[in-house]
Write an enzyme that holds these catalytic residues in place. Structure first.
Site, short mmCIF file in Angstrom:
data_model
loop_
_atom_site.label_atom_id
_atom_site.label_comp_id
_atom_site.label_asym_id
_atom_site.label_seq_id
_atom_site.Cartn_x
_atom_site.Cartn_y
_atom_site.Cartn_z
N HIS A 141 2.51 -0.35 -4.23
CA HIS A 141 2.67 -1.25 -3.10
C HIS A 141 1.52 -2.27 -3.04
CE1 HIS A 141 5.61 1.72 -1.89
NE2 HIS A 141 5.98 0.96 -0.87
N SER A 142 0.44 -1.97 -3.73
CA SER A 142 -0.74 -2.84 -3.72
C SER A 142 -0.98 -3.42 -5.11
CB SER A 142 -1.97 -2.04 -3.27
OG SER A 142 -3.17 -2.73 -3.59
#
Length: 229
Positions: free
Chosen positions: A10-11
């Site tokens: 997600h990052s």
């Protein structure tokens, strides 16, 4: 050609950090980050993962690791829509430990399923000690025992551990590395790092099998070269 890796997170920063770490241990493996949304926000993007799959696969397939459940959903969908869905595997494994184990396995020339199993084998490493209590090596006429002092700056961490493990590829030998009352399989990068061996520590090599002498010689040669630091 070697199996490629795709790191889905997600990052974007997390994905790129894992790629950087694993790449230090497997310089010849194509490892591609697929983190964050196109605008840099937190999330996972189907198009980004699909592009990473295409980039990572040089002909031997790709193994995909992810950080959270929704990232797995996107990764699964991206693999399912490939022209050949069997050319990639999504693996449920610890992101960092799994990526390290998979990268070293791919560097060793293993096939896609073997690389995936290497990642899965790291599942318990964050919860259990990577090194096991040292015990007596099994009796064998091929047993070789040598002691050496680590003189490189970082000891058996990250890249040196990966180099040691890779140096044993193809040998018919069981090799253990012991430090004090702890012992690790020399073929396991995570196990070697778990020993916490530092510069100045004296480690013991315990090898058995037809290639035991050669295995020990390879490790000693690496140590004498300070693991090419």
């Amino acid at each position: 050609m070697s199996v490629g890796l795709v790191i889905v997170s997600h990052s974007s920063g997390l994905a790129e950090g894992v790629v950087e770490l694993a790449g230090q241990m497997a310089p010849e493996v194509r490892i591609v980050a697929a983190g964050g949304l196109p605008d840099g926000a937190i999330g996972t993007d189907f198009e980004k993962v699909s592009a990473a799959l295409s980039d990572a696969d040089s002909g031997a397939g790709a193994v995909v690791l992810f950080d959270l459940g929704s990232a797995q959903m996107v990764a699964d969908l991206a693999v399912e829509t490939l022209g050949d869905p069997d050319s990639a595997l999504v693996v449920d494994a610890p992101l960092v430990e799994g990526a390290v184990a998979a990268a070293v396995s791919a560097q060793g020339g293993n096939d896609m399923k073997t690389v995936a199993r290497a990642a899965e084998s790291a599942r318990g490493s964050a919860e259990a000690p990577a090194a096991e209590p040292a015990g007596a090596a099994p009796d064998s006429t091929d047993q070789v025992t040598r002691e050496l002092e680590l003189t490189n700056d970082v000891g058996l961490h990250a890249r040196p551990a990966a180099l040691l493990s890779r140096s044993l590829t193809g040998l018919q030998a069981t090799v253990k590395v012991a430090l004090g009352d702890k012992q690790a399989d020399a073929f396991s990068v995570l196990g070697l790092m778990g020993l916490g061996a530092r510069k100045g520590d004296r480690i013991t090599l315990l090898a058995n099998g037809p290639d035991a002498v050669q295995a020990v010689e390879r490790i000693i040669d690496l140590a004498n070269r300070d693991f090419d630091e």
